[in-house]
Scaffold this motif. Structure first.
Motif, PDB file in Angstrom:
ATOM      1  N   CYS A   1      -9.298  -5.431 -16.557  1.00  0.00           N
ATOM      2  CA  CYS A   1      -9.526  -6.423 -15.514  1.00  0.00           C
ATOM      3  C   CYS A   1     -10.167  -5.739 -14.315  1.00  0.00           C
ATOM      4  N   GLY A   2     -10.403  -6.499 -13.263  1.00  0.00           N
ATOM      5  CA  GLY A   2     -11.115  -5.979 -12.102  1.00  0.00           C
ATOM      6  C   GLY A   2     -10.485  -4.740 -11.491  1.00  0.00           C
ATOM      7  N   MET A   3      -9.152  -4.700 -11.449  1.00  0.00           N
ATOM      8  CA  MET A   3      -8.495  -3.571 -10.798  1.00  0.00           C
ATOM      9  C   MET A   3      -7.841  -2.617 -11.793  1.00  0.00           C
ATOM     10  N   GLY A   4      -7.984  -2.914 -13.063  1.00  0.00           N
ATOM     11  CA  GLY A   4      -7.496  -1.990 -14.085  1.00  0.00           C
ATOM     12  C   GLY A   4      -6.023  -2.104 -14.446  1.00  0.00           C
ATOM     13  N   MET A   5      -5.306  -3.128 -13.933  1.00  0.00           N
ATOM     14  CA  MET A   5      -3.895  -3.300 -14.319  1.00  0.00           C
ATOM     15  C   MET A   5      -3.790  -3.830 -15.741  1.00  0.00           C
TER      16      MET A   5
ATOM     17  N   CYS B   1      -6.896 -11.696 -10.737  1.00  0.00           N
ATOM     18  CA  CYS B   1      -7.814 -10.593 -10.999  1.00  0.00           C
ATOM     19  C   CYS B   1      -8.012 -10.351 -12.500  1.00  0.00           C
ATOM     20  N   TYR B   2      -7.033 -10.787 -13.295  1.00  0.00           N
ATOM     21  CA  TYR B   2      -7.147 -10.641 -14.753  1.00  0.00           C
ATOM     22  C   TYR B   2      -8.273 -11.499 -15.326  1.00  0.00           C
TER      23      TYR B   2
HETATM   24 CU   LIG Z   1      -6.517  -6.668 -12.204  1.00  0.00          CU
END
Ligand SMILES: [Cu+2]
Length: 124
Positions: free
Chosen positions: A112-116, A76-77
């Motif tokens: 990234c896509g999920m904000g991590m 996802c990064y």
């Molecule tokens: Cu992510």
């Protein structure tokens, strides 16, 4: 204690202090873009300690940015977003760069896509 023992201890301490100093310095370092002959600002991001590195990148406004996510970046990064600049991209491999022209000056969050994974892009 023998003189040679003291020398050894001092040497070890010095190497250790140097290591701390330089590792700290590299962690604080922020990424500046390198500019190629066509005026494109090249930025390479990698992964360190579960987040993007460098955490802060600096670019110039009005000039194309070509952002590469190197091989250390997975999953996802590899989706990369700067919401406030309208940038939203996915890079399947390092050669697939995320290209955009930052028009607005300021400091923006990238994630990234999920904000991590996240960081800051400074446009000036
Ligand atoms: Cu992510």
């Amino acid at each position: 204690m023998k003189f040679i023992t003291w020398i050894t201890i001092m040497f070890v301490l010095l190497v250790f202090a140097g290591f701390i100093y330089f590792s700290g310095a590299s962690l604080n370092q922020s990424g500046s873009a390198s500019v190629d002959s066509s005026g494109t600002q090249k930025v390479v991001l990698s992964m360190q300690n579960g987040n993007y590195w460098p955490r802060t990148i600096t670019v110039k406004a009005g000039q194309k940015v070509s952002l590469e996510l190197d091989n250390s970046i997975q999953g996802c990064y590899r989706s990369f977003n700067i919401r406030d600049l309208g940038v939203s991209g996915y890079s399947a491999s390092p050669s697939q760069t995320i290209d955009f022209v930052p028009q607005q000056k300021g400091s923006f969050r990238f994630a990234c896509g999920m904000g991590m994974g996240y960081g800051t892009i400074i446009v000036d």
